[in-house]
Motif scaffolding. Structure first.
Motif: not given
Ligand SMILES: Nc1nc2c(ncn2[C@@H]2O[C@H](COP(=O)(O)OP(=O)(O)OP(=O)(O)O)[C@@H](O)[C@H]2O)c(=O)[nH]1
Ligand SMILES: [Mg+2]
Length: 223
Positions: A166-181
């Motif tokens: 779960d915590v790993c998924r959250q990091i990955m999601e944060g990276e995707r969000e960062g890339a989108r921004v």
């Protein structure tokens, strides 16, 4: 390199009071072993390769000290960690309370309210000794901004993999969000540059439009 063979490395930190089961959870996750004896940790780190949503991920897991005399390094690993397991024991209400200070310290250091973290109520096999109701723990997780709450048993290996994933998924999601921004910002910068460039050229669309506006005002023809 295909998408699924790209390896990412994530730094996960396991936090919580002494004796709540941080080392046992980590040992179960990394080595599939159950440790009965209590040997207070100073600091241990482990690496484990797992697959999360089709991606190879190396987890660098830091198992920290819960006992006060070993907590000098806390600021350092809070700064370098990317995802955090905040662990208490369901048999000890004070162990849940102590997490509040830890979380405050973490958010202050990160200067953000969006730190990937999971609230973990360990020792769920000790139901008869429960001192923290599910509702109470869940309310805490809600008050922390809807962070995920899991009850785990390191002894029975229940929900152990789930909390790390779960915590790993959250990091990955944060990276995707960062890339989108970043992509949106780059597009924006490019658009402004293109527009400035067009305005600079005499024969450009923008320049023609401006000349037309100066000459005849708005284009409106009534027949
Ligand atoms: N019944 C039960 N006992 C557990 C569980 N997890 C840990 N324990 C026991 O709790 C004691 C402390 O576990 P540790 O994992 O060493 O605790 P810790 O949080 O790492 O403690 P520090 O290193 O001092 O911060 C050990 O005797 C474990 O066997 C669990 O899920 N169920
Ligand atoms: Mg330990």
């Amino acid at each position: 390199m295909s998408r699924s063979t790209q390896q990412r490395e994530y730094h996960i930190v396991v936090l919580g009071s002494g004796g709540v089961g941080k080392s046992c959870l980590t040992a179960q996750f990394v080595q599939n072993v159950w440790i009965e004896r209590y040997d207070p940790t100073i600091e241990d780190s482990y690496r484990k390769l797992i697959e999360v949503d089709g991606r190879q991920v190396i987890m660098e897991i830091l198992d920290t000290a819960g006992t006060e005399q070993f907590t000098a390094m806390r600021e350092l690993y809070m700064k370098s960690g990317q995802g955090f397991l905040l662990v208490f024991s369901i048999t000890s209400l004070s162990s849940l309370h102590e997490l509040t200070d830890l979380r405050d310290q973490l958010l202050n250091l990160k200067d953000s309210t969006h730190v990937p973290l999971v609230l973990v109520g360990n020792k769920s096999d000790l139901e008869d000794d429960r001192a923290v109701s599910r509702a109470r723990a869940f309310a805490t997780s809600q008050a922390w901004g809807n962070v995920p709450y899991y009850e785990t048993s390191a002894r029975r290996r229940q929900n152990v993999t789930e909390v790390f994933v779960d915590v790993c998924r959250q990091i990955m999601e944060g990276e995707r969000e960062g890339a989108r921004v970043r992509a949106a910002e780059a597009y924006d910068r490019g658009y402004r540059r293109r527009r400035r460039g067009e305005e600079g050229e005499e024969g450009s669309t923008w320049a023609r439009r401006r000349r037309r506006q100066r000459r005849g005002g708005t284009r409106c023809s009534i027949l």
